[in-house]
Design an enzyme around this catalytic site. Sequence first.
Site, PDB file in Angstrom:
ATOM      1  N   LYS A  69       0.808  -1.220   0.000  1.00 13.50           N
ATOM      2  CA  LYS A  69       0.000   0.000   0.000  1.00 13.50           C
ATOM      3  C   LYS A  69       0.839   1.267   0.000  1.00 13.50           C
ATOM      4  O   LYS A  69       0.400   2.320  -0.464  1.00 13.50           O
ATOM      5  CB  LYS A  69      -0.933   0.025   1.203  1.00 13.50           C
ATOM      6  N   HIS A 197       1.918  -3.541  15.221  1.00 14.78           N
ATOM      7  CA  HIS A 197       2.403  -2.418  14.410  1.00 14.78           C
ATOM      8  C   HIS A 197       2.481  -1.201  15.318  1.00 14.78           C
ATOM      9  O   HIS A 197       1.466  -0.766  15.860  1.00 14.78           O
ATOM     10  CB  HIS A 197       1.468  -2.142  13.234  1.00 14.78           C
ATOM     11  N   SER A 200       2.812   3.867  11.753  1.00 13.70           N
ATOM     12  CA  SER A 200       3.629   4.279  10.616  1.00 13.70           C
ATOM     13  C   SER A 200       4.402   5.539  10.961  1.00 13.70           C
ATOM     14  O   SER A 200       3.840   6.517  11.442  1.00 13.70           O
ATOM     15  CB  SER A 200       2.723   4.531   9.403  1.00 13.70           C
ATOM     16  N   GLU A 274       6.970  -5.639   8.302  1.00 14.02           N
ATOM     17  CA  GLU A 274       6.176  -5.074   7.213  1.00 14.02           C
ATOM     18  C   GLU A 274       6.632  -3.651   6.880  1.00 14.02           C
ATOM     19  O   GLU A 274       5.852  -2.701   6.973  1.00 14.02           O
ATOM     20  CB  GLU A 274       4.694  -5.084   7.585  1.00 14.02           C
ATOM     21  N   TYR A 400       3.617   6.860   0.501  1.00 15.89           N
ATOM     22  CA  TYR A 400       2.255   7.371   0.658  1.00 15.89           C
ATOM     23  C   TYR A 400       2.070   8.698  -0.072  1.00 15.89           C
ATOM     24  O   TYR A 400       1.544   9.671   0.478  1.00 15.89           O
ATOM     25  CB  TYR A 400       1.901   7.501   2.143  1.00 15.89           C
TER      26      TYR A 400
END
Length: 481
Positions: A69, A197, A200, A274, A400
């Site tokens: 993504k 996670h 980000s 990831e 992104y």
Amino acid sequence: MDLITASFSIKTHDSQKTIRKIVDEKVHDHEDREDQDDPFFISDLGDIVQKHSRWKTLLPRVEPHYAVKCNPDPAVLTTLAALGTGFDCASKAEIQTMLELSVSPSRIIFANPCKQKSHLKYACDTNVSLMTFDNEDELYKVKRLYPGARLVLRILTDDTTAQCQLGLKYGCHPKHARYLLQVAKQLDLNVVGVSFHVGSGCRESSAYTKAIASSHDVFEAAHYIGYHMDLLDIGGGFPGQPSAPIAFEEFAEVINRALDEYFPVSCGVRVIAEPGRYFVASAFTLAVNVTAKRVVARDIKTFEVPESKDLVSNTVAPTKCEEPAYMYYVNDGVYGSFNCLLYDHASVEPTIMTDHSGEMEYSTSIWGPSCDGLDRIIEHTTMPELEVGEWILFKDMGAYTMCAGSEFNGFKRPVVYYVLPNNLRVPMHQMLQQENKEFKISTSNTKCTNYRGYFIEDAVGFAFEDADLFSHHPPSIDIRA
């Protein structure tokens, strides 16, 4: 000397050439751009290769699974696939993309804890068995549609300092983990590991220590219930550009120390991650053109904007006695590549292509091309006076950005030009050969040969020896003049 595939071509260049020089060449050679002043990206695939080598050196136990993504550019995915990474996919379309690149289902984790039923069925049909979950309803869904799945329990972490907090949306609280594992056991589902996670763009390396410790507690609870888990997924959050608040080396040191304490090699647990922005942030540079400018009063405002300390906006025209400020309009904005300003909480820094050494600097704002007042890239900075037609560079634009850009108001997405240092050309050939078993290299250095959609122009013969092709190659080019 180019590498040409069915969907993109890679220009090779002298390893001493800078991004600025490559941009300058593309300014004058607008091949693949409809108009010469259209914006464009330079994608340095050598930077991605170097990042992979760095990861293997600093985190040797952790297998990277690239978060598709973050940037699903075909050249990025092809390069990472050939480097042997795994992939974190969040949807049917992302899984399909990777399978079409001949990536084995065993190299994919379906890392979306809340999956659409049709996407889960597709994963079942294509043998993508490794996937995450964080709630009870998801377990019943998996039992109905994919009872043979290998499940990874995603737990909640404290990501309050992260650039993008994911704990607001996903993750089972560790105190609730035992109950979910009991439900999975009653449903006779196979839970193979734990994932988390930290968010980000993590800004606190100790977040990994806490999350790995929590994962260890869940492993012990699972063992008590009857599961013998063998996978730990430490998620993403790794920095991808030199300007990050914390260097990747610090994260790696903290992670390695925590793994040694809670999951030593002797325990037999496989560790994956990831990373997204880590691989691609610094690999992309965006060049935009100044399409218009406006001169406004620097020190006079007719209104105030909350939280804006030094807003440069279209208020009062200056007189000859007042200091001017400048508003520049460029041909990419927040509805395009700069959507990261809204969705990723990013900040960007302009670099002027033309030499303005010694010139006076003025208060400046930079705006995107759409007819929406929200389309502002930079509220305030100081820059020399620019002329319409000049180019501005924005480095570290790979994460992104292009993945979420639209064509709002009819402004097209920028073209991407892929480059690679000459010293990585032969290893890239070998890499593609290894990934595609039917792929062969032409021994001719004059003609172009096609194998499974890959074209090798000006190819040379060589022998394939070392799978770790790039360990000893220096870092790729940067934006410095």
